[in-house]
Scaffold this active site. Structure first.
Site, mmCIF file in Angstrom:
data_model
loop_
_atom_site.group_PDB
_atom_site.id
_atom_site.type_symbol
_atom_site.label_atom_id
_atom_site.label_comp_id
_atom_site.label_asym_id
_atom_site.label_seq_id
_atom_site.Cartn_x
_atom_site.Cartn_y
_atom_site.Cartn_z
ATOM 1 N N GLY A 1 72.465 -51.316 -12.339
ATOM 2 C CA GLY A 1 73.176 -50.081 -12.658
ATOM 3 C C GLY A 1 73.507 -50.005 -14.126
ATOM 4 O O GLY A 1 74.088 -49.033 -14.612
ATOM 5 N N THR A 2 73.106 -51.034 -14.847
ATOM 6 C CA THR A 2 73.494 -51.165 -16.241
ATOM 7 C C THR A 2 72.649 -50.311 -17.182
ATOM 8 O O THR A 2 73.080 -49.985 -18.276
ATOM 9 C CB THR A 2 73.349 -52.629 -16.666
ATOM 10 O OG1 THR A 2 72.113 -53.109 -16.115
ATOM 11 C CG2 THR A 2 74.477 -53.462 -16.104
ATOM 12 N N ARG B 1 73.945 -53.940 -32.671
ATOM 13 C CA ARG B 1 73.251 -52.662 -32.585
ATOM 14 C C ARG B 1 73.300 -52.155 -31.140
ATOM 15 O O ARG B 1 73.083 -52.897 -30.203
ATOM 16 C CB ARG B 1 71.798 -52.841 -33.024
ATOM 17 C CG ARG B 1 70.963 -51.596 -32.869
ATOM 18 C CD ARG B 1 69.531 -51.829 -33.332
ATOM 19 N NE ARG B 1 69.399 -51.610 -34.775
ATOM 20 C CZ ARG B 1 68.699 -52.397 -35.581
ATOM 21 N NH1 ARG B 1 68.089 -53.458 -35.109
ATOM 22 N NH2 ARG B 1 68.604 -52.115 -36.865
ATOM 23 N N ASN C 1 71.397 -47.919 -26.688
ATOM 24 C CA ASN C 1 71.557 -46.599 -26.082
ATOM 25 C C ASN C 1 73.051 -46.327 -25.918
ATOM 26 O O ASN C 1 73.703 -46.875 -25.039
ATOM 27 C CB ASN C 1 70.845 -46.579 -24.723
ATOM 28 C CG ASN C 1 70.961 -45.227 -24.035
ATOM 29 O OD1 ASN C 1 71.888 -44.457 -24.281
ATOM 30 N ND2 ASN C 1 70.008 -44.943 -23.157
ATOM 31 N N LYS D 1 74.647 -44.032 -24.701
ATOM 32 C CA LYS D 1 75.069 -43.426 -23.435
ATOM 33 C C LYS D 1 75.220 -44.483 -22.349
ATOM 34 O O LYS D 1 76.280 -44.588 -21.719
ATOM 35 C CB LYS D 1 74.046 -42.379 -23.005
ATOM 36 C CG LYS D 1 74.551 -41.473 -21.902
ATOM 37 C CD LYS D 1 73.543 -40.348 -21.685
ATOM 38 C CE LYS D 1 74.251 -39.075 -21.242
ATOM 39 N NZ LYS D 1 73.314 -37.943 -21.261
ATOM 40 N N THR D 2 74.178 -45.269 -22.121
ATOM 41 C CA THR D 2 74.296 -46.299 -21.076
ATOM 42 C C THR D 2 75.292 -47.372 -21.511
ATOM 43 O O THR D 2 76.052 -47.878 -20.684
ATOM 44 C CB THR D 2 72.920 -46.935 -20.766
ATOM 45 O OG1 THR D 2 72.307 -47.344 -21.987
ATOM 46 C CG2 THR D 2 72.010 -45.954 -20.056
ATOM 47 N N GLN E 1 78.891 -48.463 -19.671
ATOM 48 C CA GLN E 1 79.345 -49.825 -19.362
ATOM 49 C C GLN E 1 80.808 -50.001 -19.761
ATOM 50 O O GLN E 1 81.611 -50.552 -19.006
ATOM 51 C CB GLN E 1 78.489 -50.853 -20.104
ATOM 52 C CG GLN E 1 77.111 -51.021 -19.517
ATOM 53 C CD GLN E 1 77.170 -51.577 -18.115
ATOM 54 O OE1 GLN E 1 77.719 -52.638 -17.865
ATOM 55 N NE2 GLN E 1 76.644 -50.829 -17.171
ATOM 56 N N GLY F 1 77.802 -55.586 -21.251
ATOM 57 C CA GLY F 1 78.168 -55.568 -19.830
ATOM 58 C C GLY F 1 79.566 -56.044 -19.541
ATOM 59 O O GLY F 1 80.223 -55.554 -18.625
ATOM 60 N N GLU F 2 80.043 -57.017 -20.293
ATOM 61 C CA GLU F 2 81.346 -57.589 -19.956
ATOM 62 C C GLU F 2 82.482 -57.169 -20.888
ATOM 63 O O GLU F 2 83.611 -56.995 -20.441
ATOM 64 C CB GLU F 2 81.332 -59.121 -19.955
ATOM 65 C CG GLU F 2 79.998 -59.794 -19.939
ATOM 66 C CD GLU F 2 79.476 -60.046 -18.542
ATOM 67 O OE1 GLU F 2 78.277 -59.803 -18.330
ATOM 68 O OE2 GLU F 2 80.230 -60.456 -17.670
#
Ligand SMILES: Cc1cc2nc3c(=O)[nH]c(=O)nc-3n(C[C@H](O)[C@H](O)[C@H](O)COP(=O)(O)OP(=O)(O)OC[C@H]3O[C@@H](n4cnc5c(N)ncnc54)[C@H](O)[C@@H]3O)c2cc1C
Lengths: 338, 759
Positions: free
Chosen positions: B482-483, B644, B647, B649-650, B654, B720-721
């Site tokens: 889902g990342t 860097r 994206n 948006k994604t 997160q 992610g974290e």
């Protein structure tokens, strides 16, 4: 799968016959035959293996899905009107905003669209142990013990509990109905009865598997709201662990009639604290004939919570309930008619 | 085959795709239901398994009676420890890529019960409903033994673990005499913090559908954050060759770490399929999602001593966490404090205590989401003790050299996070006095915290095939939980080769693809992204060589460095008129397709000389009901420095999602364990609370510019974290600012706020 018979009833008589045909069986958790309305509680409990009916009688086709003017200037809510349709009904919103607010404080839009008024009254407790068949629970399996007494009891009762059960009734709607002195209309094989709301739900005592005074062969047909709807001075206040989609830790339904700065009539019902919506006439009497002041509100809370006791995790509910009562009374008294 | 990254491989100037807020390339599949998850695959002969879970936390099974279940028509089998086939014997065979030290749990192995909800039988039937019903007829008798599930009761017996899990570093040795410095310091705080066990509860429950092929091989659709991990596990446990087992997991409905290790439903489904020689699906119920890994409960102490000007004289951070009786699950909890702040003396201590629970499991920012909460709440307490602005205190103790190791950070734009976050939040308008800010009946509180996480990288491989039609297929056995992996990998590939995004397809989630590490720890962009870049670089080299040697020299005297890959064309920088579509270059060079594979390795030497990490500053606004003490988070600003951003948006999603989770961690999430029964009791999503929409106010995400030349060729660190780290602390600090009371035990529920004397 565990098989059960399923039938649809087109009339109340047929529904009652459907129940009778399968034998009355015991009341309470062990009942073998059940009506199904929205199914939002019954089906969950069947999937969790808590309820194991051998027959379901689907009452959705019954002509009980109307809201009508009731006797004596009140309003009659059909048992099969959904919680959502009830909450958004113009008459309910105008005359019984307390009912509307209470319903909308509960569950989620999806659930309220499915849930029926009758089913809401008869929904079962959310006690963790009741739902988990690997643990003892007198409500689920009479005689097995109450694990919540000394277990995880954050959401449990502080009033009217017994050594056999400290579960609470989870409904929001019912708290408003209790405050309004609603009357529940039921029909059974022995005919019709009208049950004052205060008598519908029971305290657990030593038969916690029985939640209400209804017999297994009785069907709720309607809920009558009396004329006095407290549309001017009311509050439904729900304290909970998240802003939505959580049952009440403590809730309060308040209706006040105030004339020239003096309270004429007062109703205060508490939810989330007992096996039934909790009222105390002595507490309400303290308000009558007096101006609505903070001191009186505090005194009302004291009387309402007389005898309250916690079981560890839920000790905080006593203090929280006190605050909820005071705040709800203040909000109701100060409410500007909209 | 190995593309050793060297500095010239670095992505200096992105070609246009990187940094764009591209929509998810798999978004349409997901919202239309075309993306199929593990439990949505089927087969004509599919049988259904349902797991029977233990009612007790510890003891032995004395008898299992399966006769009533087996008597039902349509029930195919009941598997228990009594009739299971022979399985692997050595612990080694039961380990997976994410196993900590110890002896992994073996489902249905013997009569021993080590935790509540332990799977004790599998019922297989023709339908799911029948299997579930039959499972209830399996009668299990136990001889229960005394159990312990309460960390508070055993934390004194805790032991110091060694390097018991990949990526784990025990705390560094103390620097100076921190305890003495605490006694001597002018201003001190000394506080205890507690965080409950939290369960991942992704929306998709764990499931495995094992398709039994005609030739006896297995195609397994599994919920896993790395298909190869499941494949290896199944092969080892059931003694099967890799050629007989293919694991697919192209879509994962959330995991947050819960899919890092193969879970017991996979074992069960494979067991049944191989025994019955037919396809089988096993899906866990929501209560059974509480039967395995979780963020471990922790108890912490942070003691800080400061000079009057705010410089830290001493920093002591101690933590005890739970683990199971059979494995040493460890995570880095306390080291962050020593890394983030420079103190004259430091003592960090981390211990484990054994409980009769399942082994905990990495959950979003494992360790940091625990330890950083404690240090960041303690820093706030110290700021008040010093009568200093909490940001000023943090800046005072800022360091660009990691005090734990003495090495510089490869990059650390934490100060910019504070500056830009404070600006966006309006921090300068904060009245620091507790209970000083009100709005109507609400007490308003503003709190801040810093966050930190690793910037790890693992080895990964990728394959790329460029076709004559200009389509590029890139593949690696990584996961997208889902990342946004599908999307950012496509962007990297498109960027390197100057292709439009629509011409790129990225494949993942299949053990047959080139190897990638399990997706976790925020290292997928770094690891797999570098491999994707490396393989596309190789394709580009092939194309450049072909272009420069074409007949007629269409690029004149240009060298490879002069060639620009853009808009599906190769173009000379010297003379932009010298331009040819990639496909034409291929055709003219007689190339039907270009296929390359590459493996990327971290810049090991450079990395060893630095500390690498992402950093953040989180600002939270809370509204506390002045009568009731209930809390709402009305605003969050999260400023993140993560190198860097491929994206925005994604990546932004997160951080947003992590902030929402942080709200849940701060206010709601808690596994309520009945220690007498040794069992989590709120095991459904009605009672295990996670945030709902109205719990979430506005969330503002800022990505601070950060250049990092060490982390990997992309200069990207992974997000992610980092987004969850410190959020609960910022909220706790805001609650203090609003109410004047400190709650040090998560979650900050109304009962604790009232008990502390609030609001
Ligand atoms: C996740 C979740 C959250 C929820 N949150 C809340 C909340 O915050 N507040 C709240 O108040 N409620 C909440 N609810 C409960 C919800 O309001 C009830 O499930 C719903 O009102 C039940 O109505 P139903 O028609 O679906 O009943 P059913 O499930 O169909 O029936 C429930 C019971 O009532 C009996 N019954 C139904 N109709 C009749 C009748 N006319 N006569 C006699 N017996 C009848 C059935 O036999 C059954 O025993 C929640 C439910 C869920 C699942």
């Amino acid at each position: 799968m565990r098989s059960f018979s399923y039938s649809r009833a087109d009339s109340v008589d047929q529904a009652l016959l459907g129940i009778a045909a399968n034998g009355h069986g015991p009341a309470g958790t062990a009942a073998a035959v059940r009506f199904i309305a929205g199914g939002t509680n019954l089906l969950d409990l069947m999937k969790a293996d808590v309820l194991r009916p051998s027959a379901l009688v689907d009452i959705n086709p019954l002509p009980l899905a109307r809201i009508e003017d009731g006797p004596d200037g009140g309003l009659r809510l059909g048992a099969l009107v959904t919680n959502a349709d009830t909450a958004y009904d113009d008459r309910v919103q105008a005359r019984y905003p307390l009912v509307s607010r209470a319903i909308l404080a509960g569950a989620s839009p999806q659930l309220r669209n499915m849930a029926s008024n009758g089913g809401n009254l008869l929904q079962r407790t959310r006690c963790y142990y009741f739902y988990d068949t690997a643990t003892p629970c007198n409500k689920r399996t009479p005689g097995s013990g109450c694990a919540a007494l000394t277990g995880v009891n954050r959401i449990h009762a502080i009033l009217g509990a017994s050594e056999h059960c400290i579960a609470v009734h989870p409904s929001d709607f019912c708290v408003a109905l209790a405050a309004l002195d609603a009357v529940v209309q039921v029909r059974g094989s022995d005919g019709e009865r009208s049950i004052p709301f205060a008598d519908v739900h029971r305290l657990p005592g030593d038969t916690p598997h029985i939640d209400t005074c209804l017999n297994a062969d009785e069907i709720i047909t309607a809920i009558d709201l009396p004329r006095q709807g407290f549309a001017r001075h009311f509050t439904y206040l729900k304290a909970r662990d998240r802003t939505s989609y959580a049952f009440a830790l403590v809730s309060a339904a308040v209706g006040l009639e105030i004339e020239a700065g003096t309270v004429r009539t007062a109703r205060v019902a508490l939810g989330g604290v007992a096996h039934k919506p909790w009222r105390d006439p002595a507490a309400e009497a303290l308000l009558v004939g007096k101006p609505p002041t903070a001191e009186t509100f505090a005194a009302v809370a004291d009387v309402l919570l007389q005898g309250a006791r916690g079981y560890g995790h839920n000790d905080f509910k006593i203090e929280l309930a006190r605050r909820v009562v005071v705040r709800a009374l203040r909000d109701a008294a100060e409410r500007e008619p909209s | 085959m190995i593309a050793f990254p060297s500095f010239p491989d670095r992505l200096e100037t992105p070609g246009g795709q990187i940094g764009r807020p591209v929509n998810r390339v798999d978004g349409r599949l997901k919202v239309t239901g075309a993306a199929r998850y593990a439990a949505e695959h089927t087969a004509p002969d599919l049988a259904h398994g349902y797991i029977v879970s233990s009612a007790i936390a510890k003891g032995r099974i004395t008898r299992i009676d399966t006769s009533a279940a087996l008597a039902l028509p349509g029930v195919l089998a009941v598997f228990t420890h009594e009739n299971r086939p022979d399985l692997a014997w050595f612990d080694r065979k039961w380990k997976d890529e994410d196993s900590p030290k110890g002896s992994p749990f073996r489902p249905l192995y013997d009569a021993t019960i080590s935790h509540s909800f332990q799977p004790v039988a599998l019922v297989v039937a023709e339908s799911f409903e029948l299997a579930r019903y039959a499972a209830r007829l399996v009668k299990v008798d136990y001889a229960a033994e005394p159990h312990q599930t309460d960390l508070a009761a055993v934390h004194r017996d805790a032991f110091a673990p060694s390097k018991d899990k990949g990526g784990f570093q025990p705390p560094p040795r103390p620097r100076g005499d921190a305890d003495r410095a605490l006694v001597e310091a002018e201003v001190t705080v000394d506080c205890h913090y507690s965080q409950p066990a939290e369960y991942h509860n992704p929306m998709e429950m764990h499931a495995s559908t094992v398709l039994y092929n005609d030739d006896g091989t297995l195609t397994i659709h599994d919920k896993i954050q790395g298909a190869s991990n499941s494949q290896t596990y199944v092969c080892n446990v059931f003694n099967l060759p890799k050629s007989a087992v293919r694991v697919c997991s192209p879509f994962v409905g959330g995991a947050f770490g819960s899919g890092l290790r193969p879970q017991h439903q996979l074992f069960m489904a494979v067991l049944a399929a191989t025994q019955l020689k037919r396809s089988v699906r096993v899906e866990l119920s929501r209560p059974q999602m509480f039967s395995f890994g979780h963020r471990p409960r922790s108890l912490q102490r942070v003691a800080l001593g400061a000079h009057r000007d705010g410089r830290l004289r001493t920093l002591i951070h101690e933590a005890v966490q739970e683990t199971s009786q059979f494995e040493n699950y460890v995570e880095i909890v306390v080291n962050w404090s020593g890394q983030q702040y420079k103190a004259d003396t430091t003592r960090l201590d981390y211990r484990l205590a054994r409980l009769d629970v399942y082994t905990p499991l990495d959950q979003r920012a494992p360790g940091a989401a625990t330890g950083v909460n404690a240090i960041e709440m303690a820093m706030d307490e110290l700021a008040y003790a010093l009568e200093m602005d909490p940001i000023a205190l943090r800046l005072k103790n800022h360091t660009d050299i990691d005090p734990n190791t003495g090495r510089p950070f490869s990059s650390k734009e934490l100060r910019a996070c504070f500056a830009q976050g404070a600006e966006r939040f309006g921090w300068s308008r904060r009245n620091p006095v507790p209970r000083s800010m009100r709005q109507g009946r609400d007490l308003v509180g503003w709190g801040v915290a810093a966050g930190v996480w690793d910037a790890m990288q693992g080895q990964a491989e990728a394959r790329a095939v460029l076709g004559l039609d200009g389509s590029l297929m890139v593949a690696s056995a990584t996961a997208d939980i889902g990342t946004g992996t599908y999307t950012v990998m496509s962007q990297i590939a498109a960027d390197v080769l100057g292709l439009p995004l629509e011409q790129v397809r990225f494949r993942l989630g299949d053990s047959a693809l080139p190897t990638a590490p399990i997706e976790g720890g925020s290292w997928t962009v770094s690891s797999v992204g570098s491999a994707v870049k490396a393989v596309c670089d190789k394709v580009r080299d092939r194309l450049a060589r072909a272009a420069l040697t074409l007949e007629g020299r269409p690029f004149g005297t240009a060298t490879a460095d002069d060639l620009l890959f853009t808009d599906g064309c190769i173009q000379s920088r010297i003379d932009p008129a010298q331009r040819l579509p990639l496909t034409e270059v291929m055709r003219e060079a007689g190339l039907f397709a270009i296929e390359e594979t590459a493996r990327s390795l971290p810049y090991l030497l450079q990395r060893a000389r630095h500390t690498l990490g992402t950093h953040s500053a989180i600002f939270a606004e809370v509204r506390v009901d002045a009568d009731l003490g209930t809390v709402r988070v009305s605003r969050i600003v999260s400023a993140v420095a993560a190198g860097r951003i491929i994206n925005p948006k994604t990546a932004g999603s997160q951080i947003l999602g992590a902030a929402v989770w942080g709200i849940g961690m701060a206010l709601e999430e808690e596994a309520l364990t009945d220690h007498r029964l040794g069992r989590v009791m709120n095991h459904d999503l009605a009672e295990y609370h996670v945030p709902v929409n109205p719990d979430v106010g506005t969330i503002d995400v800022i990505f601070v510019d950060e250049e990092d030349r060490v982390v990997n060729p992309l200069g990207a660190k992974g997000v992610g974290e980092i987004g969850i780290v410190g959020v609960a602390a910022a909220i706790g600090n805001a609650i203090f600012h609003a109410t004047g009371v400190r709650v040090r035990e998560l979650p900050f529920t109304v009962d604790k706020i009232l008990a502390a004397g609030g609001p």
